[in-house]
Design a protein around this motif. Structure first.
Motif, short mmCIF file in Angstrom:
data_model
loop_
_atom_site.label_atom_id
_atom_site.label_comp_id
_atom_site.label_asym_id
_atom_site.label_seq_id
_atom_site.Cartn_x
_atom_site.Cartn_y
_atom_site.Cartn_z
N THR A 107 36.31 36.17 40.64
CA THR A 107 35.58 37.25 41.30
C THR A 107 34.63 36.70 42.35
N VAL A 153 37.88 34.95 35.04
CA VAL A 153 37.73 36.14 35.89
C VAL A 153 36.43 36.09 36.69
N LEU A 207 42.75 45.16 36.79
CA LEU A 207 42.55 44.22 35.69
C LEU A 207 42.37 44.93 34.35
N GLY A 239 46.30 42.06 38.16
CA GLY A 239 46.14 41.15 37.04
C GLY A 239 47.44 40.74 36.39
N HIS A 291 34.11 45.05 34.22
CA HIS A 291 34.24 44.17 35.38
C HIS A 291 34.25 45.00 36.66
N ASP A 296 39.82 46.47 33.17
CA ASP A 296 38.53 46.05 32.62
C ASP A 296 37.45 46.87 33.32
#
Length: 393
Positions: free
Chosen positions: A211, A207, A232, A191, A237, A234
């Motif tokens: 993805t 994102v 990332l 990222g 996610h 996250d």
């Protein structure tokens, strides 16, 4: 000081998770370790650090962003690092030196990044000509990694970010790379918090849209994808992506903030790991994984949780300078003779940041020789003109 934690080297291979620690590189202390200078590595110290990670049963992810790809490690040094690390891993496999690696292959011991950093992104033209140049550079590096015997990690490319016009350009380039690979590879999605030049990777700043493109690539080439490493930061996610992957494709977490819960899993799925923070917390990480192997998941999670505060600090913004913290802890623990990095990156964090790193590492039991670490911290503070009052070892 708290003293070192009750960490142990495994006596058998770790099986509950597949893991790689992304290792840093150690320069010659007498080299010109300044921005723009070619990297001159202390090969003995650099390879000894990889042996330290292997002795704890961890694989090594080499020539990655932790090794300062694009931030001081030039192309020639990168290629030499890949060849040397893979050759060292082959010697380890043939010698049976570490019980924790019994039955492992070179690809289990070392995976290496293939990128396009031999190209100057500013000099690459947009359109078909630029895409062909990026593809050729990638293929050149795929051959370097594959011929070494290491597993390939396809890294993100700053040059591709510059020349790609849309998601289809990414899919076309990566499809050519996967078709060319002889064995399954790891795809790395890094990222922009780690490298701002990678904003909009996979053809979109959104994102979710990116993805979707990423999953299209994986589903089409699932037989050539060992796993994906997603960095990332996250967790939500990652868990969504993990559940969407083909069953044969692993998710190697690259989330240096949320790795405890991602590795622990949700009761159905868990993440494997390819982490820079593991190069700093490797004794704790190995001990936690041994607990998972023993069916003691709660203990494993607790050990990983005990390192979280340190991980969040080392990878705090600006996150791209996390490598400085990794090298700093290696110096405190005696794995390098001085606190220097190629490209002058040892100046990437303030003395206040480093001092807090010291405190958090001590709290996590990761200063393995407290007296040496205290002496070196005291010396560093003195260089910065800071007198340490009431210090205790």
């Amino acid at each position: 000081m708290y003293g070192p934690g009750q960490f142990t080297r495994p006596s058998a291979p770790i099986t509950s998770r597949h893991v790689y620690a992304a290792a840093h590189v150690i320069p010659l202390m007498t080299a010109d370790n300044t921005p723009g200078a070619d990297a001159e590595l202390d090969w003995n110290a650099t390879l000894a650090y990889r042996h330290e990670l292997w002795s704890y049963g961890l694989g090594v992810a080499d020539a990655m962003d932790t090794a300062q790809r694009g931030m001081g490690l030039d192309y020639a040094a990168t290629c030499e690092l890949i060849r040397r690390s893979a050759a060292e891993a082959a010697d380890v496999v043939s010698s049976g030196k570490y019980p924790a690696l019994a039955g492992k292959t070179v690809r289990d011991l070392v995976s290496c990044g293939a990128g396009t950093d031999q190209l100057d992104p500013a000099a690459v033209s947009a359109g078909p000509e630029g895409l062909a140049a990026v593809t050729a550079a990638y293929l050149e590096m795929l051959d370097v990694v594959e011929s070494s015997g290491a597993k390939i990690i396809i890294m993100c490319s700053r040059a591709l970010t510059k020349v790609a016009r849309n998601a289809e350009d990414y899919l076309d380039v990566y499809s050519q790379l996967l078709d060319a690979a002889k064995q399954p590879v790891i795809l790395h999605w890094l990222g922009p918090m780690f490298d701002p030049a990678l904003a909009g990777y996979w053809g979109s700043d959104d994102v979710a849209t990116a993805t979707g493109t990423f999953l299209r690539l994986i589903e089409k080439h699932a037989d050539k994808v060992d796993g994906v490493k997603v960095s990332l930061l996250d967790a939500e996610h990652e868990t969504q992506l993990r559940s969407a992957l083909p069953e044969s494709v692993r998710l190697y977490t690259g989330d240096d903030f949320n790795y405890p819960e991602l590795i622990h899993g949700d009761g159905e799925l868990h993440s494997d790991a390819l982490l820079g923070i593991f190069a700093a917390i490797y004794p704790a990480a190995s001990t936690a994984l041994q607990a998972y192997d023993a069916g003691e998941a709660d203990r494993g999670r607790a050990i990983l949780d005990s390192t979280r505060e340190l991980g969040k600090h080392i990878f705090s913004a600006p996150t791209l300078y996390y490598k400085t913290g990794i090298a700093f802890l290696a110096w405190l623990n005696g794995h390098q003779s001085g606190f220097q990095m190629v490209g002058g990156l040892h100046s990437g964090r303030s003395v206040a940041h480093l001092a807090h790193t010291f405190v958090l590492a001590d709290k996590a039991g990761l200063l393995l020789d407290p007296q040496l670490a205290a002496e070196r911290m005291t010396q560093l503070l003195a260089v910065y003109g800071i007198e340490q009052k009431g210090a205790r070892a």
